[in-house]
Scaffold this active site. Structure first.
Site, short mmCIF file in Angstrom:
data_model
loop_
_atom_site.label_atom_id
_atom_site.label_comp_id
_atom_site.label_asym_id
_atom_site.label_seq_id
_atom_site.Cartn_x
_atom_site.Cartn_y
_atom_site.Cartn_z
N ARG A 69 85.20 91.06 49.72
CA ARG A 69 85.78 91.15 48.38
C ARG A 69 85.26 92.43 47.74
O ARG A 69 84.04 92.60 47.58
CB ARG A 69 85.38 89.93 47.54
CG ARG A 69 85.82 90.04 46.10
CD ARG A 69 85.53 88.77 45.29
NE ARG A 69 85.91 89.02 43.92
CZ ARG A 69 85.08 89.06 42.87
NH1 ARG A 69 83.77 88.80 43.04
NH2 ARG A 69 85.51 89.34 41.67
N GLU B 266 81.58 84.74 44.07
CA GLU B 266 80.25 85.34 44.03
C GLU B 266 79.21 84.23 43.96
O GLU B 266 79.40 83.22 43.28
CB GLU B 266 80.04 86.22 42.79
CG GLU B 266 80.77 87.53 42.82
CD GLU B 266 80.49 88.38 41.59
OE1 GLU B 266 79.39 88.27 41.01
OE2 GLU B 266 81.39 89.16 41.22
N GLU C 117 73.28 97.33 38.92
CA GLU C 117 73.42 96.03 38.27
C GLU C 117 73.61 96.22 36.75
O GLU C 117 72.81 95.80 35.94
CB GLU C 117 72.21 95.15 38.62
CG GLU C 117 72.16 93.77 37.98
CD GLU C 117 73.36 92.87 38.24
OE1 GLU C 117 74.14 93.12 39.17
OE2 GLU C 117 73.53 91.91 37.47
N TRP C 118 74.67 96.94 36.40
CA TRP C 118 75.09 97.09 35.01
C TRP C 118 73.91 97.51 34.13
O TRP C 118 73.19 98.44 34.47
CB TRP C 118 75.79 95.80 34.54
CG TRP C 118 76.88 95.39 35.50
CD1 TRP C 118 76.91 94.28 36.30
CD2 TRP C 118 78.10 96.12 35.82
NE1 TRP C 118 78.05 94.25 37.07
CE2 TRP C 118 78.80 95.36 36.80
CE3 TRP C 118 78.68 97.31 35.38
CZ2 TRP C 118 80.03 95.76 37.34
CZ3 TRP C 118 79.91 97.71 35.92
CH2 TRP C 118 80.56 96.95 36.86
N TYR D 76 76.41 81.23 39.67
CA TYR D 76 75.02 81.68 39.81
C TYR D 76 74.01 80.66 39.31
O TYR D 76 72.96 80.50 39.89
CB TYR D 76 74.81 82.99 39.03
CG TYR D 76 75.42 84.19 39.73
CD1 TYR D 76 74.68 84.92 40.65
CD2 TYR D 76 76.73 84.58 39.47
CE1 TYR D 76 75.23 86.01 41.29
CE2 TYR D 76 77.28 85.68 40.11
CZ TYR D 76 76.52 86.40 41.03
OH TYR D 76 77.07 87.47 41.67
N ASN E 273 82.78 82.51 40.28
CA ASN E 273 81.46 83.12 40.47
C ASN E 273 80.44 82.10 39.97
O ASN E 273 80.48 81.71 38.80
CB ASN E 273 81.33 84.40 39.63
CG ASN E 273 82.25 85.51 40.10
OD1 ASN E 273 82.98 85.36 41.08
ND2 ASN E 273 82.20 86.64 39.42
N GLN F 272 79.85 99.54 40.89
CA GLN F 272 78.49 99.20 41.30
C GLN F 272 78.09 99.83 42.64
O GLN F 272 76.91 99.96 42.92
CB GLN F 272 78.33 97.68 41.37
CG GLN F 272 78.43 97.02 40.00
CD GLN F 272 78.28 95.52 40.07
OE1 GLN F 272 79.24 94.80 40.28
NE2 GLN F 272 77.07 95.03 39.91
N HIS G 124 87.29 94.96 37.72
CA HIS G 124 85.87 94.54 37.65
C HIS G 124 85.21 95.44 36.59
O HIS G 124 84.25 96.16 36.89
CB HIS G 124 85.22 94.65 39.02
CG HIS G 124 84.01 93.76 39.20
ND1 HIS G 124 83.93 92.78 40.16
CD2 HIS G 124 82.84 93.70 38.54
CE1 HIS G 124 82.75 92.16 40.10
NE2 HIS G 124 82.06 92.71 39.11
N TRP H 105 77.14 87.48 46.96
CA TRP H 105 76.85 88.67 46.16
C TRP H 105 75.40 88.99 46.34
O TRP H 105 74.57 88.23 45.91
CB TRP H 105 77.15 88.42 44.67
CG TRP H 105 76.97 89.70 43.90
CD1 TRP H 105 75.81 90.21 43.39
CD2 TRP H 105 77.99 90.66 43.60
NE1 TRP H 105 76.03 91.43 42.80
CE2 TRP H 105 77.36 91.73 42.91
CE3 TRP H 105 79.36 90.74 43.85
CZ2 TRP H 105 78.06 92.85 42.47
CZ3 TRP H 105 80.05 91.86 43.40
CH2 TRP H 105 79.40 92.89 42.71
N ASN I 190 87.82 90.06 36.99
CA ASN I 190 86.53 89.46 37.30
C ASN I 190 85.81 89.07 36.02
O ASN I 190 85.61 89.90 35.12
CB ASN I 190 85.66 90.47 38.06
CG ASN I 190 84.29 89.90 38.38
OD1 ASN I 190 84.17 89.02 39.23
ND2 ASN I 190 83.25 90.36 37.69
N GLU I 191 85.41 87.81 35.95
CA GLU I 191 84.57 87.30 34.86
C GLU I 191 85.08 87.72 33.48
O GLU I 191 84.43 88.50 32.77
CB GLU I 191 83.11 87.74 35.03
CG GLU I 191 82.46 87.14 36.27
CD GLU I 191 80.93 87.15 36.24
OE1 GLU I 191 80.34 87.74 35.33
OE2 GLU I 191 80.33 86.54 37.15
C1 NOJ Z 1 78.62 88.85 38.31
C2 NOJ Z 1 79.32 90.16 38.31
O1 NOJ Z 1 80.65 89.99 38.67
C3 NOJ Z 1 78.64 91.20 39.20
O2 NOJ Z 1 79.22 92.42 38.92
C4 NOJ Z 1 77.15 91.17 38.96
O3 NOJ Z 1 76.50 92.19 39.67
C5 NOJ Z 1 76.62 89.82 39.34
N1 NOJ Z 1 77.23 88.84 38.47
C6 NOJ Z 1 75.11 89.68 39.22
O4 NOJ Z 1 74.74 89.77 37.89
#
Ligand code: NOJ
Length: 494
Positions: free
Chosen positions: A121, A400, A454-455, A341, A339, A64, A165, A447, A210-211
């Site tokens: 991180r 995050e 952003e993917w 959100y 993480n 990223q 990641h 984060w 990660n996730e």
């Molecule tokens: C979790 C992910 O680990 C991260 O890569 C991503 O940018 C954030 N969420 C926000 O979507």
């Protein structure tokens, strides 16, 4: 519209230098003694300090932010391949240059320093270290992280490294089918051993994967993330098992190759279950839901078994595994990274087989800029609390938390991202509620330090507290950077 550039002094003024922050606190404290004469309302919020030594940090990940995808012998990853496949990324972008952190890392460490963060991180790109996934290492790849770690240490910032990641070497996807094969789980452990043997003299905290749940579901079920697969349920369950196995094998490899004092754990986006109303029955129902809805991830990692309900629901599609796999997956860990959100589910106790009902979200439920990101600050209270209670976990990091925003500069050039500040203030208030009640959260990684790739949303969703101009690569603090700086200086929500 050009961005206003803050001088360090202006930024300090905006953010509150620590001396300024302290005098503000003292004046606020002394004012509590007298409440407003006319109304009787006290001028200060209740004590909101975090525990002393609470670790404030920021987070990013390799693909990223780094860019430099062809530098110093890096091999291609599944994200290079995916992002370059037409129709995958909303703005047709990719991580080829991203924020150019590979070259600008020293400057970025100064940004962290000016925030006052004590920890960073970041993730290590597996295809920089093993361009083919396995076999010969590329020493130049690890050199970058070695320089990064040294620069962090020189600036008093503690490195926290994530080993995976999502940027799997493309060679492993081609050779083994990536996570569809347990060969990838084994290759991950070899890579983890190699990295820890070389960095654990300076890096004391490693996150394995990660996730897991996002890489399994979005990468292998919905096809929305790399490698873009849409597997049937049985294949998806097997991928989930291999990912959990990769985590466990890596924990063992890190223990075997890391120096004394090396600590390891996952960084998981646990499915968050919030009691819709805080009654004892709903709280219990939310705990049961947490255990069931995370059965293939934290539950199996911390209990060493798949729940009966998970296996029953999977039926003939259940993953194939051995008793030894379960022992490996549940290798003891030192902490859990979370993480957090958004609230995934509001839970109500129910007299049904599962013991809970997941309330559907009304269409009127608000969201932040990203439609998936519903603000529910209490998630950051409940998720670590459930994890600590269900599995007797003694050390938790919020690995995050943050939000994207529209981030338009105002007429004076400043990005007044008060939506992000509102979000962060409310989440941190709930996190402080958790720590004040003894939930063992040791640190928090916002984060993200700066806007980044952003993917599948490309550069359209900006999560940074520093704005990045992706043409000039210039970083500019948003107002939320000042908020975070002030919060860190006070060790309390600003
Ligand atoms: C979790 C992910 O680990 C991260 O890569 C991503 O940018 C954030 N969420 C926000 O979507």
């Amino acid at each position: 519209m050009p961005f206003k550039r803050f001088s360090r002094r202006q930024f300090g003024g905006l953010a509150g230098s620590s001396a300024f922050g302290l005098s503000m606190m003292l004046s606020a404290r002394s004012s509590t003694a007298q409440s407003d004469q006319a109304t009787g309302i006290q001028n200060q919020r209740p004590p909101s300090d975090f525990p002393s030594g609470f670790l404030w940090g920021t987070a990013t990940s390799a693909y990223q932010v780094e860019g430099a995808v062809n530098e110093d012998g890096r091999g291609p990853s599944i994200w290079d391949r995916f992002a370059h496949t037409p129709g995958t990324i909303s703005d047709r972008s990719n991580g080829d240059t991203a924020t150019d952190h590979y070259r600008l890392y020293k400057q970025d460490i100064q940004l962290m320093k000016s925030l006052g963060v004590k920890a960073y991180r970041f993730s290590i790109a597996w295809p920089r270290v093993f361009p083919e996934g396995t076999g010969s290492a590329n020493p130049k790849g690890l050199d970058f992280y070695s320089r990064l770690v040294d620069e962090l240490s020189a600036n008093g910032i503690e490195p926290f490294a994530t080993l995976y990641h999502w940027d799997l070497p493309q060679a492993l996807q081609d050779r083994f089918g990536g996570w569809t094969s347990r060969d990838t789980s084994k290759a991950f452990a070899d890579y983890a051993a190699h990295v820890t043997a070389r960095l654990s003299d300076r890096v004391k905290h490693f996150f394995t994967i990660n996730e897991c749940s996002r890489l399994v579901h979005l990468g292998h079920g919905l096809g929305a993330d790399a490698p873009g697969l849409k597997l049937p349920q049985s294949g998806l369950n097997q991928v989930r098992h291999h990912v959990a196995l990769g985590h466990g094998l890596a924990v063992q490899a890190i223990r075997a190759h890391g120096r004394a004092g090396t600590r390891v754990g996952p960084a998981e986006n646990a499915v968050s279950c919030i009691p819709a109303i805080e009654t004892p029955a709903n709280i219990r129902a939310a705990e049961i839901a947490t255990r069931e809805l995370n059965a293939g991830y934290l539950t199996v990692m911390l209990e060493g078994k798949y729940t009966d309900a998970y296996l029953a629901r999977a039926g003939n599609d259940a993953p194939k595994f051995t008793a030894d796999d379960l022992r490996v997956i549940s290798s003891p860990i030192d902490f859990v990274g979370l993480n957090v959100y958004t609230p995934d589910h509001y839970v109500v106790a129910a007299d049904n087989e599962r013991g809970f009902t997941l309330a559907p979200f009304p269409a009127s439920f608000p969201h932040m800029k990203a439609s998936w990101l519903r603000p529910g600050p209490e998630a950051i209270y409940w998720v670590p609390r459930h994890v600590a209670k269900l599995w007797n976990v003694k050390s938790i990091y919020i690995t995050e938390n943050g939000t994207s925003g529209s981030d338009q500069p105002a007429a004076d050039g400043t990005i007044y991202d008060v939506d992000r500040i509102m979000y962060l203030r409310n989440y941190l208030t709930q996190l402080q509620r958790a720590t004040s009640e003894g939930v063992p959260v040791l640190g928090y990684f916002l984060w993200s330090l700066m806007d980044n790739f952003e993917w599948s949303d490309g550069y359209e969703q900006r999560f940074g507290i520093y704005h990045v101009d992706f043409d000039s690569k210039r970083r500019t603090p948003k107002l939320s950077a000042a908020f975070y700086r002030e919060t860190i200086a006070r060790n309390a929500v600003a």
